[in-house]
Scaffold this motif. Structure first.
Motif, PDB file in Angstrom:
ATOM      1  N   ALA A 470      -1.514  10.770   4.980  1.00 39.79           N
ATOM      2  CA  ALA A 470      -0.415   9.841   5.278  1.00 39.79           C
ATOM      3  C   ALA A 470       0.746  10.090   4.328  1.00 39.79           C
ATOM      4  CB  ALA A 470      -0.889   8.400   5.161  1.00 39.79           C
ATOM      5  N   ILE A 472       3.585   8.069   2.422  1.00 35.95           N
ATOM      6  CA  ILE A 472       3.970   6.723   1.991  1.00 35.95           C
ATOM      7  C   ILE A 472       5.402   6.795   1.470  1.00 35.95           C
ATOM      8  CG2 ILE A 472       3.319   4.734   0.607  1.00 35.95           C
ATOM      9  CD1 ILE A 472       1.132   5.827   2.542  1.00 35.95           C
ATOM     10  N   GLU A 570       3.955   5.420   6.535  1.00 36.87           N
ATOM     11  CA  GLU A 570       4.023   3.998   6.208  1.00 36.87           C
ATOM     12  C   GLU A 570       5.244   3.791   5.314  1.00 36.87           C
ATOM     13  OE1 GLU A 570       2.015   1.940   7.663  1.00 36.87           O
ATOM     14  OE2 GLU A 570       0.762   3.535   8.507  1.00 36.87           O
ATOM     15  N   THR A 571       6.080   2.810   5.650  1.00 36.58           N
ATOM     16  CA  THR A 571       7.335   2.575   4.931  1.00 36.58           C
ATOM     17  C   THR A 571       7.271   1.252   4.184  1.00 36.58           C
ATOM     18  OG1 THR A 571       8.477   3.748   6.712  1.00 36.58           O
ATOM     19  CG2 THR A 571       9.833   2.504   5.181  1.00 36.58           C
ATOM     20  N   ASN A 585       6.999  -1.267   7.079  1.00 37.85           N
ATOM     21  CA  ASN A 585       5.637  -1.766   7.275  1.00 37.85           C
ATOM     22  C   ASN A 585       5.259  -2.843   6.273  1.00 37.85           C
ATOM     23  OD1 ASN A 585       5.484   1.516   7.844  1.00 37.85           O
ATOM     24  ND2 ASN A 585       4.489   0.283   9.406  1.00 37.85           N
ATOM     25  N   LEU A 604      -2.504  -2.395   2.308  1.00 40.16           N
ATOM     26  CA  LEU A 604      -1.892  -1.912   3.549  1.00 40.16           C
ATOM     27  C   LEU A 604      -2.592  -0.650   4.031  1.00 40.16           C
ATOM     28  CD1 LEU A 604       0.435  -1.843   5.704  1.00 40.16           C
ATOM     29  CD2 LEU A 604       1.707  -0.449   4.063  1.00 40.16           C
ATOM     30  N   LEU A 605      -2.847   0.286   3.122  1.00 42.06           N
ATOM     31  CA  LEU A 605      -3.506   1.536   3.494  1.00 42.06           C
ATOM     32  C   LEU A 605      -4.919   1.287   3.998  1.00 42.06           C
ATOM     33  CD1 LEU A 605      -2.332   3.949   0.634  1.00 42.06           C
ATOM     34  CD2 LEU A 605      -1.197   3.348   2.774  1.00 42.06           C
ATOM     35  N   LYS A 608      -4.671  -0.150   7.535  1.00 39.34           N
ATOM     36  CA  LYS A 608      -4.277   0.867   8.518  1.00 39.34           C
ATOM     37  C   LYS A 608      -5.363   1.941   8.709  1.00 39.34           C
ATOM     38  CE  LYS A 608      -0.166  -0.564   9.718  1.00 39.34           C
ATOM     39  NZ  LYS A 608       1.041   0.245   9.625  1.00 39.34           N
TER      40      LYS A 608
END
Length: 615
Positions: A470, A472, A570-571, A585, A604-605, A608
């Motif tokens: 991912a 980030i 992911e923002t 996000n 968050l990670l 997700k």
């Protein structure tokens, strides 16, 4: 109760040779109460396409209720049965002749017409437009005529109905045909023919009318059989909008089936498929069908599923194509013809939803080129599109989608517009226009074509590393300490046994791009593309990459997403106030300490599915 119509391609024996009937989709339109349903009922009855005993049953019901029988009741009865799950095959093939099976797309009103015609679920190749001879041309007659023209349906026959109500008067027929022809010429629409009919009496529907011996042309059935099917959809490039990806776990089943309806072309086991707009590709391992043995091929019109030799992440809305066939158009800016039906006018800068195939994206009206009243054909320069107006305009989608132009594959060009959860308009795409990501997209497609794949698949890496790769992105205003948060996150993840890396922009400017540093520093778009390309390599290696940037906008994010699959990004925005239009996000106020901010991002990670979440 079952129908005597076969729902698949029908096999008949003719002189000991096996022949396959072709299918044709037609649509019947016209003003309210001009007799569409009566004509459909008559076509069903006169071609012997009704379930056994249905005609007699409806007639008997009318007799018991002291109600005069009408052929329109046949359609109502079949719809009622269909809703109860009986004679469902009637909905697929309404009637048949010796030459074809005909599938009718009935259109009781404007909204229903758009749902059937524009979404791509239908593939209408021809149309019947019904006008009441006694009532004459009405606004909806002209509107429906214009919609047929706008949607690219070239084979249209006008049925001047209810001739029995005007005593089969030739002069009335000529007058209606002449006036409607004048209107159709203004919209550059060539009608195949005008046929005087009576749906109630059956004149010129299946059999020539003795009441109108002055008419020497074809009956409705003869005209339908005279229509051309054109280039078969199976001969066109393969297109399948992805409806979903389904996984099965029972009895050790590990298949991931990509499902959808094939709009055009053919797909065979072993074909190399490429998905747009992502550009991901793999080979077809198997073709699946519900309650059937595995297939070796699937073609236009069939609901199908297939598995891939190499598992790749595909989402709903992408379009499956075959490598080396004509590819679809890809952009987020399009020139369109729109027919607007919403109660409120369509205006600039308001968010609507755009649906084509299985793709659904938000859209804004960027520019109105011209507006026309679909009934009077009056042109105006306007800043909004009112109900029942047709407009040529430019739409700006929230993200790029894959589609085709009308002249290539019309089913992949028709779309609907949704406002306040209601279908409020629709139309066709006339031209693909350049957007800010076009040049990046072109480079990405070349890159992916030349990309050397590892023998280790992404799924294998994810299993070994116990994480999903991912990117980030940590952004915010210049005053926020984004780098410290990024490094704190990197440290936390690595301590947890994850493979994570913080990449500073300076590492690129003074390293990979040292020879072009001044040029790239002054070109934000190119620096973002370079960042995305480096990130692509790191993500391909299975890592979690953490990057910081100041005040990223949605346009900036779109450039990065064009180069990297959006599901891997992911923002996070740092600060109390978001100063750009970016869709983030996670928002973390600047009052959070480093450890707290890093912990929040870690959650968050976990949510997700990027890293393992303990029970």
């Amino acid at each position: 109760m079952t129908s005597n119509i076969k729902t698949d391609k029908e096999l008949t024996i003719d002189n000991c040779q096996l022949s396959i009937k072709e299918d044709m989709n037609i649509v019947i339109v016209g003003h309210v109460d001009h007799g569409k349903s009566t004509i459909i009922g008559r076509l069903l009855a006169d071609t012997g396409s009704l379930p056994k005993g249905k005609l007699e049953h409806v007639k008997e019901t009318c007799r018991k209720n002291s109600k005069p029988f009408e052929y329109a009741f046949l359609l109502d009865a079949l719809k009622e049965e269909q809703a109860q799950g009986i004679t469902i095959d009637i909905a697929r093939c309404f009637f048949k002749t010796k030459k074809r099976n005909y599938i009718i797309l009935d259109s009781p009103g404007h909204i229903e017409f758009l749902k059937n015609m524009i979404t791509g679920a239908s593939r209408a190749e021809a149309a019947l437009l019904v006008i009441d001879a006694s009532e004459g041309i009405r606004e909806n007659s002209r509107r429906h005529g214009y919609m047929l023209s706008m949607l690219g349906i070239k084979q249209v026959t006008v049925l001047i109905n209810k001739m029995d109500l005007i005593n089969y008067d030739l002069d009335v027929y000529k007058k209606v045909a002449y006036n409607f022809s004048k209107f159709l010429k203004k919209i550059d629409m060539n009608v195949t023919s005008f046929i005087p009919v009576s749906g109630l009496k059956g004149d010129n529907i299946a059999f020539s009318s003795k009441n109108m011996d002055w008419y020497k042309g074809k009956t409705v059935l003869e005209m339908l059989d005279n229509f051309k099917t054109g280039r078969k959809l199976t001969d066109k490039p393969f297109r399948m909008p992805v409806q979903g990806v389904y996984k099965f776990t029972k009895d050790g089943d590990t298949r991931r089936i990509i499902a959808g309806t094939v709009m055009s072309g053919k797909l065979k086991v072993g074909d190399e498929v490429i998905f747009y707009p992502s550009g991901k590709k793999s080979k077809v391992k198997s073709i699946e069908a519900f309650n059937k043995d595995k297939q070796i091929m699937s073609e236009a019109g069939s609901a199908t599923g297939f598995t891939l030799e190499e598992q790749i992440y595909i989402t709903r809305g992408e379009v499956a194509s075959i490598l080396n066939e004509q590819k679809p158009r890809i952009t987020s800016r399009i020139r369109t013809n729109i027919f607007w039906l919403g109660k409120e006018p369509m205006i600039k800068n308001k968010k609507y939803y755009f649906k084509l195939g299985t793709a659904k994206v938000s859209v804004k009206l960027e520019k109105i080129i011209s507006v026309m009243n679909s009934s009077t054909l009056e042109h105006k320069n306007k800043e909004k599109i009112e109900k029942y107006e047709v407009a040529e305009c430019i739409l700006k989608l929230d993200r790029a989608i894959a589609f085709d132009l009308t002249q290539d594959i019309v089913q992949m060009s028709r779309f609907v517009l949704v406002d306040d959860y209601k279908i409020s308009g629709g139309g066709i795409i006339c031209e693909d226009l350049e957007d800010k990501e076009t040049w990046v997209r072109d480079k990405v497609l070349i890159r992916d074509n030349k990309w050397e794949k590892s023998w280790i698949s992404p799924m294998e890496r994810a299993e070994i590393y116990n994480q999903t790769p991912a990117l980030i992105l940590i952004t915010g205003t210049k005053k926020e300490d984004k780098k410290s948060i990024a490094k704190a996150l990197e440290k936390k993840l690595v301590k947890d046994g994850k493979i994570a890396y913080f990449l500073g922009i300076g590492n690129l400017l003074y390293g990979v791009d040292a020879d072009k540093r001044n040029e790239i520093e002054n070109n934000k778009v190119e620096s973002l593309r370079k960042l995305a390309e480096v990130a692509k390599i790191i993500l391909d290696a299975g890592l979690i990459l953490i990057v910081t940037a100041t005040e990223l906008s949605q346009a900036d994010l779109n450039i990065i997403k064009t180069a990297i699959s959006s599901e891997n990004i992911e923002t996070i925005w740092i600060g109390e106030r978001v100063t750009t239009d970016i869709k983030y996000n996670l928002l973390i106020p600047s009052t959070y300490k480093l450890e707290g901010a890093a912990a929040k991002i870690k959650v968050l990670l976990q949510d997700k599915g990027i890293i393992f979440k303990p029970w």
